[in-house]
Design an enzyme around this catalytic site. Structure first.
Site, PDB file in Angstrom:
ATOM      1  N   ARG A 178      72.064 -28.882  62.147  1.00  0.00           N
ATOM      2  CA  ARG A 178      71.840 -27.808  61.638  1.00  0.00           C
ATOM      3  C   ARG A 178      70.345 -27.174  61.482  1.00  0.00           C
ATOM      4  NH1 ARG A 178      76.636 -26.820  62.206  1.00  0.00           N
ATOM      5  NH2 ARG A 178      78.180 -26.622  60.846  1.00  0.00           N
ATOM      6  N   HIS A 220      73.852 -21.642  69.226  1.00  0.00           N
ATOM      7  CA  HIS A 220      74.930 -22.732  68.358  1.00  0.00           C
ATOM      8  C   HIS A 220      76.270 -22.651  69.139  1.00  0.00           C
ATOM      9  CE1 HIS A 220      76.085 -23.787  64.051  1.00  0.00           C
ATOM     10  NE2 HIS A 220      76.623 -24.275  64.751  1.00  0.00           N
TER      11      HIS A 220
END
Ligand code: NAP
Ligand code: GLV
Length: 312
Positions: free
Chosen positions: A227, A275
């Site tokens: 993340r 992502h």
């Protein structure tokens, strides 16, 4: 029973409806912001980033399904009904896709795919030797959960030596493992390519920063797929400029999308991906959620439950 969905934007609703019509024909699928929706009638929620307080208003909820493996945007809700099962989305296709991405990223560092892509954009025949053979460098995988374990298996399938690090000790045949803060320095010293597959927790926030990078062998590679909150991007860019890191592939940023004026976009030794490391199809996720709902309704245990005490 109503399943409310907030994942992929409202434009994705027809596809979700189509997938759930096949995977769980008995469910009534409704969009999160449907003005005719009575929150008290919702039995299940499939969400990525619910606005704080909204799930708490769904008083008939029986379970919450994350539409990703990391549920940090759900647990950020201070009013989240913590007594309900929160299921992370980890169908087998998700771990397979992550393993593929990690292998691709490690191989692209080994071949310097970034240099080739830049030369092609300039129409330049840039003949060079690959920086290293992937099988000659040890990859250190931080996080040996569902994603990390499959990535380790697939890297090993490519004859790439692997070491691993997790919070609690693990025994993995053929893989040297390290655990906890005490095991971190020895793990980093072995990691010639570091792959971060940790969840976002208070302990992992900002972990990929100068102090950690300074413990890697000089010229190490970095693959960041956990993340964005785990990294200090200016520290990574400084390490690339200084040669402490040779190259990096970064898939996750804070905030997302990455700002158009970020220096990361144009850095010659940094590959930015949006992502996408592991994004199972909506059909794969619908099948997984439908399977979990069937288990729940039969009174069976659910897989991949978020643990509020551990924070992941
Ligand atoms: P998981 O099964 O919960 O595994 C988490 C792993 O991290 C476990 O091995 C755990 O150790 C370890 N860990 C947690 N906190 C730690 C700490 N403080 N120190 C050392 N190790 C720690 O999670 P997962 O399904 O593998 O997913 C991991 C993360 O990948 C997700 O949370 C998400 O952030 C990210 N992800 C990204 C994408 C993408 O497309 N970029 C896709 C999917 C997932 P123990 O084994 O000891 O518990
Ligand atoms: C994606 O980032 C996920 O957590 O599945």
């Amino acid at each position: 029973m109503i399943l409310v969905v907030k994942s992929g934007g409202e434009a994705a609703l027809p596809e979700w409806q189509d997938c759930f019509a096949k995977a769980a024909p008995g469910l009534e699928l409704r969009w999160w912001d449907d003005p005719s929706l009575d929150p008290a009638r919702v039995g299940y929620a499939l969400v990525w980033d619910p606005e704080p307080g909204r799930l708490a208003r769904m008083t008939g909820l029986r379970a919450i399904f994350g539409s990703g493996a990391g549920v940090d945007l759900i647990t950020a809700d201070p009013l989240l009904p913590r007594h309900l099962p929160l299921v992370r989305c980890v169908p087998p296709e998700a771990t397979q896709r992550m393993g593929e991405f990690v292998c691709w990223a490690v191989l692209s560092l080994a071949k310097d795919a970034r240099r080739m892509a830049m030369a092609q954009a300039r129409r330049e025949w840039d003949y060079f030797e690959a920086p290293f053979a992937a099988s000659a460098r040890t990859v250190g995988v931080m996080g040996l959960g569902a994603m990390g374990m499959r990535s380790v298996e697939m890297l090993r399938g490519l004859s790439i030596p692997v070491v691993g690090w997790s919070r609690t000790p693990k025994a993995l045949p053929g893989v040297e493992t390290f655990a906890g803060a005490d095991g971190l320095p020895a793990f980093l010293a072995r990691s010639e390519v570091l792959v971060c597959l940790l969840p976002a927790t208070p302990e992992t926030k900002g972990i990929v920063a100068a102090p950690l990078l300074s413990r890697l062998p000089r010229g190490a590679g970095l693959v960041q797929v956990g993340r964005g909150v785990q990294q200090v991007l200016p520290d990574i860019i400084a390490a690339l400029d200084e040669g402490r890191l040779s190259a990096a592939v970064i898939d996750v940023f804070e905030p997302e999308p990455l700002s158009p004026d970020s220096p990361a976009w144009t850095h010659p030794r940094l590959t930015v991906t949006p992502h996408v490391a592991s994004l199972p199809s909506r059909m794969e996720r619908a099948r997984y959620v439908a399977g979990c709902i069937a288990r729940l309704e039969r009174g069976e245990a659910l897989p991949n439950l978020y643990d509020h005490a551990r924070g992941y």
